[in-house]
Design an enzyme around this catalytic site. Structure first.
Site, PDB file in Angstrom:
ATOM      1  N   GLY A   1      99.836  18.360  42.039  1.00 25.44           N
ATOM      2  CA  GLY A   1      99.680  17.859  40.672  1.00 25.44           C
ATOM      3  C   GLY A   1      98.214  17.528  40.431  1.00 25.44           C
ATOM      4  O   GLY A   1      97.403  17.521  41.365  1.00 25.44           O
TER       5      GLY A   1
ATOM      6  N   LYS B   1      97.415  20.396  31.370  1.00 21.86           N
ATOM      7  CA  LYS B   1      98.664  20.243  30.593  1.00 21.86           C
ATOM      8  C   LYS B   1      99.345  21.611  30.459  1.00 21.86           C
ATOM      9  O   LYS B   1     100.535  21.760  30.707  1.00 21.86           O
ATOM     10  CB  LYS B   1      98.327  19.660  29.211  1.00 21.86           C
ATOM     11  CG  LYS B   1      99.529  19.349  28.364  1.00 21.86           C
ATOM     12  CD  LYS B   1      99.118  18.505  27.163  1.00 21.86           C
ATOM     13  CE  LYS B   1     100.323  18.115  26.340  1.00 21.86           C
ATOM     14  NZ  LYS B   1     100.626  18.997  25.264  1.00 21.86           N
ATOM     15  N   LYS B   2      98.539  22.615  30.101  1.00 16.52           N
ATOM     16  CA  LYS B   2      99.095  23.958  29.946  1.00 16.52           C
ATOM     17  C   LYS B   2      99.544  24.500  31.317  1.00 16.52           C
ATOM     18  O   LYS B   2     100.594  25.131  31.442  1.00 16.52           O
ATOM     19  CB  LYS B   2      98.041  24.875  29.320  1.00 16.52           C
ATOM     20  CG  LYS B   2      98.471  26.338  29.175  1.00 16.52           C
ATOM     21  CD  LYS B   2      99.490  26.531  28.088  1.00 16.52           C
ATOM     22  CE  LYS B   2     100.227  27.858  28.147  1.00 16.52           C
ATOM     23  NZ  LYS B   2      99.414  29.043  27.988  1.00 16.52           N
ATOM     24  N   PHE B   3      98.740  24.226  32.323  1.00 17.00           N
ATOM     25  CA  PHE B   3      99.024  24.696  33.685  1.00 17.00           C
ATOM     26  C   PHE B   3     100.375  24.160  34.169  1.00 17.00           C
ATOM     27  O   PHE B   3     101.224  24.907  34.660  1.00 17.00           O
ATOM     28  CB  PHE B   3      97.878  24.215  34.586  1.00 17.00           C
ATOM     29  CG  PHE B   3      97.973  24.636  36.027  1.00 17.00           C
ATOM     30  CD1 PHE B   3      98.216  25.944  36.389  1.00 17.00           C
ATOM     31  CD2 PHE B   3      97.777  23.705  37.048  1.00 17.00           C
ATOM     32  CE1 PHE B   3      98.276  26.321  37.728  1.00 17.00           C
ATOM     33  CE2 PHE B   3      97.833  24.069  38.377  1.00 17.00           C
ATOM     34  CZ  PHE B   3      98.088  25.375  38.717  1.00 17.00           C
ATOM     35  N   LYS B   4     100.593  22.864  33.973  1.00 11.92           N
ATOM     36  CA  LYS B   4     101.872  22.269  34.400  1.00 11.92           C
ATOM     37  C   LYS B   4     103.030  22.908  33.632  1.00 11.92           C
ATOM     38  O   LYS B   4     104.117  23.118  34.163  1.00 11.92           O
ATOM     39  CB  LYS B   4     101.863  20.755  34.164  1.00 11.92           C
ATOM     40  CG  LYS B   4     101.064  19.998  35.216  1.00 11.92           C
ATOM     41  CD  LYS B   4     101.205  18.502  35.078  1.00 11.92           C
ATOM     42  CE  LYS B   4     100.318  17.938  34.007  1.00 11.92           C
ATOM     43  NZ  LYS B   4     100.283  16.491  33.903  1.00 11.92           N
TER      44      LYS B   4
ATOM     45  N   ASP C   1      96.991  29.618  42.813  1.00 10.05           N
ATOM     46  CA  ASP C   1      98.060  29.966  41.847  1.00 10.05           C
ATOM     47  C   ASP C   1      97.728  31.290  41.150  1.00 10.05           C
ATOM     48  O   ASP C   1      97.589  31.330  39.917  1.00 10.05           O
ATOM     49  CB  ASP C   1      98.180  28.862  40.797  1.00 10.05           C
ATOM     50  CG  ASP C   1      98.343  27.491  41.412  1.00 10.05           C
ATOM     51  OD1 ASP C   1      99.478  27.117  41.742  1.00 10.05           O
ATOM     52  OD2 ASP C   1      97.320  26.805  41.594  1.00 10.05           O
TER      53      ASP C   1
ATOM     54  N   HIS D   1      91.207  22.520  48.911  1.00 11.72           N
ATOM     55  CA  HIS D   1      90.020  22.481  48.040  1.00 11.72           C
ATOM     56  C   HIS D   1      88.845  21.752  48.701  1.00 11.72           C
ATOM     57  O   HIS D   1      87.825  22.366  48.962  1.00 11.72           O
ATOM     58  CB  HIS D   1      90.323  21.856  46.672  1.00 11.72           C
ATOM     59  CG  HIS D   1      91.272  22.676  45.874  1.00 11.72           C
ATOM     60  ND1 HIS D   1      90.883  23.814  45.203  1.00 11.72           N
ATOM     61  CD2 HIS D   1      92.611  22.557  45.658  1.00 11.72           C
ATOM     62  CE1 HIS D   1      91.925  24.357  44.604  1.00 11.72           C
ATOM     63  NE2 HIS D   1      92.995  23.620  44.872  1.00 11.72           N
TER      64      HIS D   1
ATOM     65  N   HIS E   1      96.967  28.833  51.313  1.00 14.96           N
ATOM     66  CA  HIS E   1      97.147  27.864  50.217  1.00 14.96           C
ATOM     67  C   HIS E   1      97.606  28.631  48.978  1.00 14.96           C
ATOM     68  O   HIS E   1      96.795  29.089  48.176  1.00 14.96           O
ATOM     69  CB  HIS E   1      95.828  27.117  49.955  1.00 14.96           C
ATOM     70  CG  HIS E   1      95.926  26.036  48.928  1.00 14.96           C
ATOM     71  ND1 HIS E   1      95.389  24.778  49.112  1.00 14.96           N
ATOM     72  CD2 HIS E   1      96.489  25.998  47.690  1.00 14.96           C
ATOM     73  CE1 HIS E   1      95.616  24.021  48.044  1.00 14.96           C
ATOM     74  NE2 HIS E   1      96.278  24.757  47.154  1.00 14.96           N
TER      75      HIS E   1
ATOM     76  N   GLU F   1      89.890  17.567  44.919  1.00 13.31           N
ATOM     77  CA  GLU F   1      89.855  18.631  43.901  1.00 13.31           C
ATOM     78  C   GLU F   1      89.388  17.978  42.602  1.00 13.31           C
ATOM     79  O   GLU F   1      90.139  17.832  41.644  1.00 13.31           O
ATOM     80  CB  GLU F   1      91.259  19.254  43.737  1.00 13.31           C
ATOM     81  CG  GLU F   1      91.278  20.488  42.839  1.00 13.31           C
ATOM     82  CD  GLU F   1      92.701  21.017  42.594  1.00 13.31           C
ATOM     83  OE1 GLU F   1      93.669  20.388  43.084  1.00 13.31           O
ATOM     84  OE2 GLU F   1      92.839  22.040  41.896  1.00 13.31           O
TER      85      GLU F   1
END
Ligand code: ZN
Length: 493
Positions: free
Chosen positions: A311, A190-193, A423, A365, A104, A341
């Protein structure tokens, strides 16, 4: 008969003496030990020696934390603990340990940010620009860049002190005070995207993608991971010579880079692709995308192994919204759904029901699974592996203290769990070893040593999307590496 009162009667009857009490106590602990993941494995002489060594190291690390729980590294935010984890003796063993497969990993968040900054962004023709408050990087011809207001990164570096530190913050979640910077799941997502958005155009530049992809494989290989399944979407390639590329060029490139990588790393098993659709997609677009990916699957049957939705799970569609269309393609494309998740109960976690009903091969997850007893039974009976990503869960604010992670009751009952990294680049990790470390220290009992580690590696091979013949080959490669690892590591003990 009520099972609880029955147990109580037995306790009273069996514990008339201190010996009986101690015996019953040991009996309970032994039964629990035998249920834990990996407990049925038999260790040979060399493995037992390493097991003792690892248990000593684990005991020492835990002893320090028992005295001051604030020092327990998995409890600290990963941004703060990473340096100390690097120095842990257990971590150093885990880095060398053949961990099998990475099942993953999101492609655009897998190669380290340091490589991206020092290698890719120092090239000619790299430009940056804020678009809708989001910093983006792109390769452009000088005239194109000037016309559209892009500024070269060379110029930005000249004009801004510590530009690379600033750039690192644009491309990752790494900050000095994560609690202040990310007060909620919504803010961190938001920051992650945004981090994906920042690099998307840059990696659509074909030469940059090729080098980046090679680096992704290299970082896993150096962490003793021999095979990977990447969640991704095809990049819309471009170059600066006006080349025209089709979707299939992306898949061809993945294969070419992998072949090239294998030339210098002959025991690397390979990489596979899981098509990942944004869960906010409309039904109409989904139908088109399913048609397209099935066409690609016919052209690249070995590389493309399945389908997933990605997402923030709280946003976009639930799996049930798409179930009719998905059931129609189930025979042609395996599912590897992110599901559960979330910390909510009776809400987003219900994606788990659909993942199980639609026969997802593994569940990404499954964080909310342990609150659904019926689903837990179905997951266990149907041998659906849980892709456990502990550092992701911490950084993305689902689980602050890994000792309270809901995977623990599943490990305790021997559920098929595989450790994954999700990630890693976004939080400054590489490979799988950090997630293995956090799981091993925080989520397995003090007396649990090499057996569970070996089981995690075996699970990663068993639950991969490889066919039976490929799995057998992967097991042979892993067994050889395991043998070498034991020989090498025991020299130092
Ligand atoms: Zn994921």
């Amino acid at each position: 008969m009520d099972i609880h009162s029955d147990c109580e009667v037995n306790f009273v009857e069996n514990m008339s003496t201190t010996e009986d009490y101690v015996s019953e106590r040991n009996n309970i602990l032994k039964k629990e030990e035998n249920l834990f993941l990996g407990s049925s494995l038999q260790l040979d002489e060399r493995e037992s020696k390493l097991d003792s060594h690892i248990l000593d190291l684990k005991s020492n690390e835990l002893k320090l934390s028992y005295q001051n729980s604030q020092d327990f590294l998995p409890k600290k935010n990963f941004f703060e603990s990473k340096k100390d984890i690097d120095n842990s003796k257990i971590f150093k063993i885990l880095k060398k340990l053949p961990k099998g497969h990475s099942l993953h990993s999101h492609l655009l968040a897998s190669g380290s940010i340091d490589f991206i900054i020092t290698n890719i962004t120092y090239r000619e023709n790299v430009y940056g620009k804020f678009i809708n408050d989001q910093f983006k990087i792109k390769f452009l011809r000088k005239d194109e860049a000037k016309e559209n207001g892009w500024v070269s990164l060379q110029e930005m570096r000249r004009n801004k002190t510590n530009f690379d530190d600033w750039l690192k913050q644009q491309l990752s979640l790494m900050v000095d005070c994560p609690r202040e910077s990310y007060p909620s799941l919504e803010s961190v997502w938001k920051k992650f995207k945004g981090t994906f958005s920042a690099v998307y155009d840059m990696f659509s530049y074909k030469p940059a993608f090729e080098d980046y992809y090679y680096q992704c494989l290299k970082e896993l290989y150096e962490d003793n991971v021999m095979y990977v399944e990447f969640r991704a979407t095809p990049m819309p390639f471009y170059d600066l010579k006006g080349g025209h590329y089709e979707t299939e060029d992306f898949f061809k490139t993945m294969i070419e880079v992998e072949e090239n990588f294998k030339k210098g790393h002959s025991d690397f098993i390979g990489a596979r692709y899981i098509h990942s659709i944004y869960r906010g997609i409309s039904l109409e677009d989904l139908r088109k995308e399913l048609k397209d990916i099935l066409e690609m699957k016919e052209k690249f049957p070995k590389l493309i192994v399945g389908l997933d939705f990605v997402g923030f799970e709280e946003e976009g569609h639930s799996l049930v919204d798409f179930h009719e269309d998905l059931m129609n393609v189930r025979e042609k494309l395996d599912f590897f759904f992110h599901a559960g998740e979330t910390n909510w109960f009776g809400h987003t976690d219900c994606n788990l029901v659909d993942a199980v009903l639609m026969k997802s091969k593994r569940i990404g997850h499954g964080f909310a699974l342990s609150r659904h007893p019926q689903l837990m039974n179905l997951v266990f009976e149907n041998n659906i592996a849980i892709e456990h990503c502990p550092i992701s869960n911490q950084v993305l604010l689902l689980n602050d203290d890994p000792r309270n992670h809901p995977i623990i009751p599943l490990l305790s009952k021997g559920f098929p769990v595989v450790i994954c990294n999700d990630d890693p680049a976004v939080w400054g990790a590489t490979g799988l070893s950090y997630d293995w470390y956090v799981t091993f220290l925080a989520m397995t009992p003090k007396k649990c040593g090499l057996k569970v580690l070996k089981q995690f590696a075996l699970n990663s091979i068993r639950f991969s999307a490889l066919d039976d013949g490929e799995k057998k080959n992967a097991m042979d490669v892993w067994s050889r590496r395991w043998d070498n690892f034991l020989s090498e590591i025991l020299k130092d003990i």
